[in-house]
Design an enzyme around this catalytic site. Sequence first.
Site, PDB file in Angstrom:
ATOM      1  CE  LYS A  34      -4.271  -1.982   1.716  1.00 30.04           C
ATOM      2  NZ  LYS A  34      -3.846  -3.370   2.048  1.00 30.04           N
TER       3      LYS A  34
HETATM    4  C1  LIG Z   1      -4.578  -4.357   1.716  1.00 30.36           C
HETATM    5  C2  LIG Z   1      -3.830  -5.631   1.635  1.00 30.36           C
HETATM    6  C3  LIG Z   1      -4.234  -6.662   0.793  1.00 30.36           C
HETATM    7  C4  LIG Z   1      -5.505  -6.576  -0.015  1.00 30.36           C
HETATM    8  O1  LIG Z   1      -5.408  -5.625  -1.055  1.00 30.36           O
HETATM    9  P1  LIG Z   1      -6.734  -5.071  -1.734  1.00 30.36           P
HETATM   10  O2  LIG Z   1      -6.274  -4.058  -2.701  1.00 30.36           O
HETATM   11  O3  LIG Z   1      -7.585  -4.508  -0.647  1.00 30.36           O
HETATM   12  O4  LIG Z   1      -7.393  -6.247  -2.381  1.00 30.36           O
HETATM   13  C5  LIG Z   1      -3.459  -7.795   0.730  1.00 30.36           C
HETATM   14  N1  LIG Z   1      -2.346  -7.927   1.484  1.00 30.36           N
HETATM   15  C6  LIG Z   1      -1.931  -6.956   2.302  1.00 30.36           C
HETATM   16  C7  LIG Z   1      -0.704  -7.178   3.121  1.00 30.36           C
HETATM   17  C8  LIG Z   1      -2.643  -5.776   2.404  1.00 30.36           C
HETATM   18  O5  LIG Z   1      -2.229  -4.818   3.226  1.00 30.36           O
END
Ligand SMILES: *Cc1c(COP(=O)(O)O)cnc(C)c1O
Length: 426
Positions: free
Chosen positions: A106
């Site tokens: 993210k």
């Molecule tokens: C947010 C997150 C996901 C999921 O991603 P999305 O875009 O919400 O599908 C998967 N793994 C980790 C470690 C995350 O922080």
Amino acid sequence: MRYYSTRSRSQPVSFAHAVLRGLAEDGGLYVAETIPEYRSAVLSSLSSMSFHDIAFETIRPFARDDIPDAPLRDIIENAFNFPAPVIEAGRRGVAELFHGPTAAFKDFGARFMARAFAYLRREESKPLMILVATSGDTGGAVAGGFFEVEGISVTVLYPKGRVTPLQEKQIAGLGGNISALAVEGSFDDCQRLVKAAFSRDYLRKKFDLSSANSINIARLIPQAVYYAASAAKHPGAVFCVPSGNFGNLTAGLYAREMGAPVSRFIAATNINKTIPEYLESGVYNPRPSIATISNAMDVGAPSNFERMSALRSHAELQKLITGVFVDDGETKDAIKKVYDETGYIADPHGAVGFRAADIAESRGLLSGEKVIVLETAHPAKFAETVEPIVGKVPVPPQLALAEGRRVSSQTIPATDDALDAVLRGE
Ligand SMILES: *Cc1c(COP(=O)(O)O)cnc(C)c1O
């Protein structure tokens, strides 16, 4: 490029508007009017281009009306100041997306978005309030992305007791312009509270309001970059995407639509299997989330479903995406199996991906293509789960820094009134 709400095409807006608003007036999500295609000169040289150049070519057509080339390059270089290697773990490729400051993928979206906001608001005087619901990693990445950015305050809502101690430190340990609210409820409750707050007039008078979770288009678009960069090294690969709110997978669909050499996707979820079920049956049945060890994917009503279905019909999505869900027992087995067979330490989210790839393969759903599993977080973030299986996990420097912080957050019940009271400063 113009943007529309997923719920009505009657009011096109600019990139700047879509970014600064986050959610459309009608409650829908902003999508680009068309997905641009890479220029052929770019496609033919993708494999020799730098990550920053791929990022520039990917983001530019979406943002160019509001961010000229020179500041866009600055934003990109500043935001993506860490590598995104594709390594090998046995037969699988692994796109390691956790080398940023909060050790989760993210960081790509959050760091880009924070800098885009600062640029787009460079002449504004009204303060900007960012409201974010997080199931774990978004909050830390957004808090880190906006920390000490002038004129912007951030309030992060997270489900109390459902994030790891380290995630909590990343969300609630910064202070300054970052406030943290521990909500007595689930991630879906947090998301609901945020959505409701957006429609409150008194808040809109006091602040410009925006969201910063995966519903923001400025979070989504930069995530297309690592698909293009990884696919450039492995043309024709299948990308296996550990998914919760489905921003990551939607960004992958965008990259493919732009012409990146991605063959297909595996949507890997934990037991919160709303999308795998939808792909199978055509029936979308959102529901409350269930807590798992891959907690950043505990989403029962994935927001980006609206964007996926705005882009493609069910039949088309079914061809492009294989949905597989994995329970906690299988996730732990996968951490052990990957470690025993390859020496690689997967985090619980990546492990869901590894297992989903194996399941897809055993069902005959792959035709010999290379699978690249997206490793969405560093395993040290989930030491509680991973260490009993593989032993001590080395802590990367960016996490060691966060470990030292003290949590300061306010607990609230999962009601609109409680959030109101906090935001009004009562
Ligand atoms: C947010 C997150 C996901 C999921 O991603 P999305 O875009 O919400 O599908 C998967 N793994 C980790 C470690 C995350 O922080």
